[in-house]
Design a protein around this motif. Structure first.
Motif, PDB file in Angstrom:
ATOM      1  N   ARG A   1       2.349   8.128   0.273  1.00 36.60           N
ATOM      2  CA  ARG A   1       1.788   6.770   0.218  1.00 36.60           C
ATOM      3  C   ARG A   1       0.284   6.850  -0.042  1.00 36.60           C
ATOM      4  O   ARG A   1      -0.253   6.088  -0.840  1.00 36.60           O
TER       5      ARG A   1
ATOM      6  N   TYR B   1      -1.780   5.329  -3.168  1.00 33.89           N
ATOM      7  CA  TYR B   1      -2.896   4.408  -2.954  1.00 33.89           C
ATOM      8  C   TYR B   1      -4.116   4.861  -3.749  1.00 33.89           C
ATOM      9  O   TYR B   1      -4.719   4.075  -4.477  1.00 33.89           O
TER      10      TYR B   1
ATOM     11  N   TRP C   1      -2.960  -4.063  -4.283  1.00 34.27           N
ATOM     12  CA  TRP C   1      -2.138  -3.105  -3.538  1.00 34.27           C
ATOM     13  C   TRP C   1      -1.503  -3.798  -2.328  1.00 34.27           C
ATOM     14  O   TRP C   1      -0.320  -3.618  -2.052  1.00 34.27           O
TER      15      TRP C   1
ATOM     16  N   LYS D   1       1.389  -5.977  -3.320  1.00 31.75           N
ATOM     17  CA  LYS D   1       2.530  -5.202  -3.810  1.00 31.75           C
ATOM     18  C   LYS D   1       3.118  -4.271  -2.744  1.00 31.75           C
ATOM     19  O   LYS D   1       4.331  -4.159  -2.624  1.00 31.75           O
ATOM     20  N   GLU D   2       2.258  -3.619  -1.953  1.00 27.40           N
ATOM     21  CA  GLU D   2       2.709  -2.515  -1.100  1.00 27.40           C
ATOM     22  C   GLU D   2       2.453  -2.690   0.396  1.00 27.40           C
ATOM     23  O   GLU D   2       3.007  -1.958   1.196  1.00 27.40           O
ATOM     24  N   SER D   3       1.557  -3.563   0.790  1.00 28.93           N
ATOM     25  CA  SER D   3       1.155  -3.642   2.202  1.00 28.93           C
ATOM     26  C   SER D   3       1.096  -5.067   2.727  1.00 28.93           C
ATOM     27  O   SER D   3       0.190  -5.431   3.477  1.00 28.93           O
TER      28      SER D   3
END
Length: 184
Positions: free
Chosen positions: A60, A64, A90, A93-95
């Protein structure tokens, strides 16, 4: 499915489950079941749950930094603002549910293991990243800027759970622009 594809599937499923339910809320049996692999497949790749968590965090973190690097050009007029915008994308999309690294620090604090070291190391790298940007831009107060922008990104991440990634990023960009303007 090849050996590396099975490993990748385990990591992908584990990351998703850890992110959605926390590190303590997910067992290896659930990961094995949802990745649709044999128990031995997991143990052939990872000797323990902690080793799996470590690799999830490393991957991850690599994603990042690759993401941030692909969106931030230090030699532009506003690398600080670009970093905040990239971090916001980010987050969306991811967090969207908060920071996995902070969660790891909370879950593994005081256990003197590699998981906490990886998670804390990620935060130190963020400070160093902004310090390098400040140095490249010829800023005299590089440590102050590094701390301010790291705090801004951490706050943006925290606020995502309250107001959403888009709104938190919008506020953060406004603050980043003000900080940059103030330091000129």
């Amino acid at each position: 499915m090849s050996r590396s594809e099975k490993r990748d599937m385990l990591l992908k499923v584990a990351e998703q489950l850890f992110y959605e339910h926390g590190f303590r809320g997910v067992g290896l049996k659930q990961i094995i079941r949802e990745a649709n692999v044999a128990t031995m497949t997991l143990y052939n790749h990872f000797s323990s749950k902690d080793k799996l968590v470590e690799e999830v965090l490393r991957q991850r973190e690599n994603r990042y930094w690759s993401y941030l690097d692909s969106h931030v050009a230090i030699d532009t007029d506003s690398p600080f603002v670009l970093a905040v915008k990239a971090h916001g994308r980010w987050l969306k999309k991811e967090s969207y549910k908060g920071d996995m690294f902070l969660r790891a620090i909370e879950d593994y604090a005081g256990t003197d293991n590699e998981i906490e070291n990886i998670a804390r190391g990620h935060k130190v790298k963020l400070l160093n990243y902004f310090q390098k940007i400040a140095q490249a831009r010829g800023k005299q107060n590089e440590q102050d800027l590094a701390n301010q922008f790291t705090l801004l990104l951490e706050g943006t991440t925290s606020m995502t759970t309250l107001v959403g990634a888009e709104k938190a990023t919008e506020y953060a960009i406004a603050i980043a622009k003000a900080l940059v303007q103030h330091t000129l």
